[in-house]
Each structure stands twice: as C-alpha cells, then as structure tokens.
Enzyme design. Structure first.
Site, PDB file in Angstrom:
ATOM      1  N   ASP A 111     -29.497 -45.155 -42.840  1.00  0.00           N
ATOM      2  CA  ASP A 111     -30.771 -45.868 -42.906  1.00  0.00           C
ATOM      3  C   ASP A 111     -31.882 -44.898 -43.283  1.00  0.00           C
ATOM      4  O   ASP A 111     -31.996 -43.819 -42.698  1.00  0.00           O
ATOM      5  CB  ASP A 111     -31.080 -46.523 -41.557  1.00  0.00           C
ATOM      6  N   TYR A 113     -36.162 -44.311 -44.599  1.00  0.00           N
ATOM      7  CA  TYR A 113     -37.482 -44.455 -43.972  1.00  0.00           C
ATOM      8  C   TYR A 113     -38.495 -44.340 -45.111  1.00  0.00           C
ATOM      9  O   TYR A 113     -39.317 -43.456 -45.136  1.00  0.00           O
ATOM     10  CB  TYR A 113     -37.602 -43.292 -42.977  1.00  0.00           C
ATOM     11  N   HIS A 118     -45.170 -47.938 -43.521  1.00  0.00           N
ATOM     12  CA  HIS A 118     -44.448 -48.000 -42.246  1.00  0.00           C
ATOM     13  C   HIS A 118     -44.440 -46.628 -41.565  1.00  0.00           C
ATOM     14  O   HIS A 118     -44.725 -46.512 -40.368  1.00  0.00           O
ATOM     15  CB  HIS A 118     -43.016 -48.487 -42.478  1.00  0.00           C
ATOM     16  N   GLU A 188     -36.541 -54.697 -37.793  1.00  0.00           N
ATOM     17  CA  GLU A 188     -37.030 -53.953 -38.949  1.00  0.00           C
ATOM     18  C   GLU A 188     -36.540 -54.697 -40.188  1.00  0.00           C
ATOM     19  O   GLU A 188     -35.338 -54.877 -40.384  1.00  0.00           O
ATOM     20  CB  GLU A 188     -36.555 -52.496 -38.930  1.00  0.00           C
ATOM     21  N   GLU A 190     -35.618 -54.932 -43.798  1.00  0.00           N
ATOM     22  CA  GLU A 190     -35.179 -53.940 -44.782  1.00  0.00           C
ATOM     23  C   GLU A 190     -34.343 -54.581 -45.877  1.00  0.00           C
ATOM     24  O   GLU A 190     -33.841 -55.690 -45.729  1.00  0.00           O
ATOM     25  CB  GLU A 190     -34.314 -52.860 -44.107  1.00  0.00           C
ATOM     26  N   ASP A 222     -32.658 -54.168 -39.044  1.00  0.00           N
ATOM     27  CA  ASP A 222     -32.305 -53.007 -38.220  1.00  0.00           C
ATOM     28  C   ASP A 222     -32.963 -53.190 -36.844  1.00  0.00           C
ATOM     29  O   ASP A 222     -34.042 -52.654 -36.574  1.00  0.00           O
ATOM     30  CB  ASP A 222     -32.792 -51.727 -38.918  1.00  0.00           C
ATOM     31  N   ARG A 226     -37.564 -50.139 -28.988  1.00  0.00           N
ATOM     32  CA  ARG A 226     -38.597 -49.096 -29.122  1.00  0.00           C
ATOM     33  C   ARG A 226     -38.729 -48.210 -27.895  1.00  0.00           C
ATOM     34  O   ARG A 226     -39.060 -47.020 -28.014  1.00  0.00           O
ATOM     35  CB  ARG A 226     -39.952 -49.744 -29.419  1.00  0.00           C
ATOM     36  N   GLN A 229     -35.804 -45.876 -28.012  1.00  0.00           N
ATOM     37  CA  GLN A 229     -35.997 -45.003 -29.180  1.00  0.00           C
ATOM     38  C   GLN A 229     -37.036 -43.911 -28.937  1.00  0.00           C
ATOM     39  O   GLN A 229     -36.811 -42.740 -29.241  1.00  0.00           O
ATOM     40  CB  GLN A 229     -36.423 -45.859 -30.379  1.00  0.00           C
ATOM     41  N   LYS A 242     -30.965 -47.882 -31.766  1.00  0.00           N
ATOM     42  CA  LYS A 242     -30.691 -48.562 -33.035  1.00  0.00           C
ATOM     43  C   LYS A 242     -29.238 -49.015 -33.153  1.00  0.00           C
ATOM     44  O   LYS A 242     -28.948 -49.943 -33.911  1.00  0.00           O
ATOM     45  CB  LYS A 242     -30.945 -47.589 -34.204  1.00  0.00           C
ATOM     46  N   THR A 246     -26.895 -54.061 -36.193  1.00  0.00           N
ATOM     47  CA  THR A 246     -27.655 -54.163 -37.441  1.00  0.00           C
ATOM     48  C   THR A 246     -27.140 -55.417 -38.132  1.00  0.00           C
ATOM     49  O   THR A 246     -25.931 -55.535 -38.350  1.00  0.00           O
ATOM     50  CB  THR A 246     -27.401 -52.932 -38.342  1.00  0.00           C
ATOM     51  N   THR A 333     -37.791 -49.783 -42.954  1.00  0.00           N
ATOM     52  CA  THR A 333     -38.695 -50.917 -42.779  1.00  0.00           C
ATOM     53  C   THR A 333     -39.660 -51.038 -43.943  1.00  0.00           C
ATOM     54  O   THR A 333     -40.263 -50.051 -44.362  1.00  0.00           O
ATOM     55  CB  THR A 333     -39.520 -50.736 -41.492  1.00  0.00           C
ATOM     56  N   GLU A 347     -45.419 -52.761 -35.510  1.00  0.00           N
ATOM     57  CA  GLU A 347     -46.622 -52.626 -36.326  1.00  0.00           C
ATOM     58  C   GLU A 347     -47.494 -53.881 -36.266  1.00  0.00           C
ATOM     59  O   GLU A 347     -48.721 -53.777 -36.225  1.00  0.00           O
ATOM     60  CB  GLU A 347     -46.245 -52.354 -37.791  1.00  0.00           C
TER      61      GLU A 347
END
Ligand code: CA
Length: 397
Positions: A111, A113, A118, A188, A190, A222, A226, A229, A242, A246, A333, A347
C-alpha cells in the site's frame, strides 16, 4: 460498434468497459466471467482456454498483455456482432443472480501513500509539531508491505479489530496502553492495481513498462484502526491497525478500458530521479464517491494523486524485488483539496474534532452496523462513463 446485449449500450457496463470477475451462481463452481450490461458471461462456456475454468483470474493474468488485448478484442466482437447472439445470449447470467468471489488470489500486497493532500492532512494531525510532509515524501512514493491474506471481496463483513491503544491521560513520556476494540475505526478510499505479468528476482520494471505488467484496477478500502495505528506505527509503519482487513471490488477493470481517462499528473517538484520519470498522461481521471449507509459523504478525485501508478511499480521493484502474478498495490488514500473530497473519516472529521453530517447526525469514526461503499467511474473510450466495481463492507462488533 453497437451491442446486442439488452440494455448494455450506453450503460456504465457497455462494450467499452468489460471488467472481469469470478462468480458463483446456482450450483455452479466458481468461474471467470466478464460483465456486460446487467449480465455476466462465463468465459469457460465460450472459450476453450483452461484459464477461464478457474476459481480465480490468476491463470488469465499470467498470460500477459498480448492475450489480455486479444481476449478483449474477441469479447467486443462477440457482444458487438449480431451473428454471435444466438450462441451467446442463452449463456448470459443476470448479474443479480451471481455471487462475486475474490477475483484473484492475492500474492503480495503493498500500500502506497501517494496523495499529497492526504499525507499533508495526516501529517498535521499525527505530527503537529513538525513538518506535515516527511523529507522523503516528494522524492519517492512511500509504501509498506501489507497483509495479502486478509484482502477480502466486497460484501464481506468487517469485524471491529481489537488491539493496544492509549488510554486517555497518556502522554509521550507516560503512555498508558490498554487492550480493547478500536474506538477509531476508519476507511481509506483507494484505487488498487492488479499485477499480471511477473518478473524474476533481480529485475526492475521501468516506468515505460507499467502496462506490460499491470492488468487492471479495482476500488479498494484500506480499513484502518486509527487508535491502534497511532500507537504502533513509529518507527516501522502500519501493522495491526491495518492488517485485519482490506476490501476490494469484485470486478477488475482492464487498463485498456481506462485509455480515455488518462491525464497528466498535477505536477512534481522537485523533478524525481530518472528511474521515476514519466511522460504526459501518466495519471488517471477517476471520480470516486464514498457512501456511508447509502449517503454520499465524500467525492475523492483520483486525478489529484501526486505519484503515478507507473512510478509506484518502478519504485516497488527498483531494488530487484520480483513481482508475482496476483500482486496487488494500493494508491494510498485519495484526497483532494476540498474538505468534501477527503478519502478518510480521519480527515473528514479532522481527527474526530470536527464531526461531519451524515444520516442526520454528527459523525466521526465507524459505528457497528455502519456500511461503507466506494464507487468509481471514468470516461470510457466511447465517450460515455464507465463504472468500476463497487466495494462495500459492513462493520460488525
Ligand atoms: Ca492506505
């Protein structure tokens, strides 16, 4: 070319789309199918290739770009010429009668980023006292290896994960870890890329060879805890926050169907190293929608992504790491400049501090029973809109 399949012409699943999946229906075993309009054609019923009488797309993916192209051209001719109708129409299965399976056996999962917006938003929230972007961000597409074995097909329930998270009153100097269910479960939004043609250990894929190796795309969620994480991710990155699940769509859209959706990247400064250089139209203009319990809460624009998928693949293999058929990599994301274009609840609610409205309520993170759907569409080669597969998941306690 017109299409004889009832309702297909002008629909989001016309001749210019033709995504592949794996399905079961009635008492038939899982097999490869292609979607046309509101129907699925089992390919083993019309083609002798052993690649289609399989419970995954992997054998087809391994055949390479030339076969992908020939198969697509053959399907367009099959659905586009009235002369084939008598043979093919009785074989079509209504899409409402099928159950989609995970379309391919996932080999390795990476994955990335790649959204500047983001990464900036997350940096501001997770590291408020330093620069939002880490010093490496504009020089390489940052990624990590995820857990291939927990990639699930759309519709699979997602169990709220438990793990270590910090109790209220914790500080950097005095952390108080506790164990329990995540209280900050998130999504997320994606785009996932599916690798067909493998490489040998020691080889690298040049950006120009992206389409030799990547077969197609599918929306990917994804799921992210949080609280787990933010406690675990320093210094090695995402792990248990994570890896519990998925979700991916059941339909893989071939890159060939996205030829008219290619656009220039938004711009890269500084210019990346030579092995990451790409030409014009290296990005894709794909519009996403995030639905929470049936209501659109965000519209992330894939075209805003900073790094192109060809750059992701070149970077992923620049050290000689080999590719396997069925490798999956996610874009990271997708978030745009506007608040209504953010691809995570983290977000959208700014870390839970600024709830957003959905279902007539103030919302932050996922509650048990919530259902999230990611939808995506793009301009097709015939000029209309084509739909990518949807990916849905419901949270269970
Ligand atoms: Ca991600």
């Amino acid at each position: 070319m017109t299409c004889w399949v009832p309702g297909a012409a002008g629909s989001p699943y016309g001749l210019d789309n033709l995504p592949y999946g794996v399905f079961t229906n009635a008492d038939q075993p899982a097999r490869v199918g292609v979607r046309i309009g509101d129907f699925v054609l089992p390919l083993c019923a019309v083609a002798e290739s052993a690649a289609f009488a399989q419970p995954s797309l992997n054998a087809f993916l391994a055949l390479g770009r030339e076969v992908w192209h020939e198969t697509r051209a053959w399907l367009i001719s099959l659905f586009g010429n009235e002369e084939h109708r008598a043979l093919v129409e009785p074989l079509l299965v209504p899409v409402d009668d099928v159950t989609l399976q995970l379309p391919f056996e996932v080999a390795d999962y990476v994955d990335f980023y790649c959204s500047l917006q983001h990464a900036t938003n997350v940096g501001k929230m997770f590291r408020p006292d330093s620069d939002a972007l880490t010093p490496n961000w504009r020089h390489l597409p940052i990624g990590y290896h995820g857990r291939a074995g927990t990639v699930v097909v759309s519709g699979t329930p997602v169990r709220r994960p438990s793990g270590q998270r910090l109790a209220a009153g914790s500080s950097t100097s005095g952390p108080i870890p506790t164990y329990g269910p995540s209280a900050r479960l998130d999504i997320e939004c994606e785009l996932g890329f599916v690798v067909g043609t493998p490489t040998l250990l020691g080889e690298s894929v040049r950006t120009a060879d992206f389409e030799e190796h990547v077969f197609g795309v599918l929306p990917l969620n994804d799921w992210s805890a949080r609280d787990i994480q933010s406690w675990e991710y320093v210094p090695l990155g995402p792990f248990l926050g994570k890896s519990f699940a998925t979700s991916v769509a059941g339909w893989v859209t071939p890159l060939e169907a996205l030829e008219a959706a290619r656009v220039d990247l938004p711009g890269q400064d500084p210019k990346p190293l030579d092995y990451l250089s790409v030409g014009a139209r290296s990005g894709y203009d794909i519009d996403f929608e995030v639905l929470l319990n049936g209501e659109v809460v965000s519209r992330p624009p894939y075209a805003a992504l900073y790094w192109s998928p060809a750059q992701m693949l070149a970077h992923l293999t620049v050290n000689g790491a080999s590719l396997r058929t069925g490798d999956l990599f996610g874009s990271g994301t997708i978030s745009g400049d506007d608040k209504a274009q953010r691809g995570s609840f983290l977000e959208l609610s700014w870390g839970g501090k600024e709830p957003f409205r959905a279902g007539g309520m103030d919302r932050t993170f996922l509650e048990d029973g919530d259902e999230v759907t990611l939808r995506a569409s793009a301009t097709g080669v015939a000029g209309g809109r084509i739909a990518l597969g949807e990916v849905t998941g419901r949270i269970v306690a």
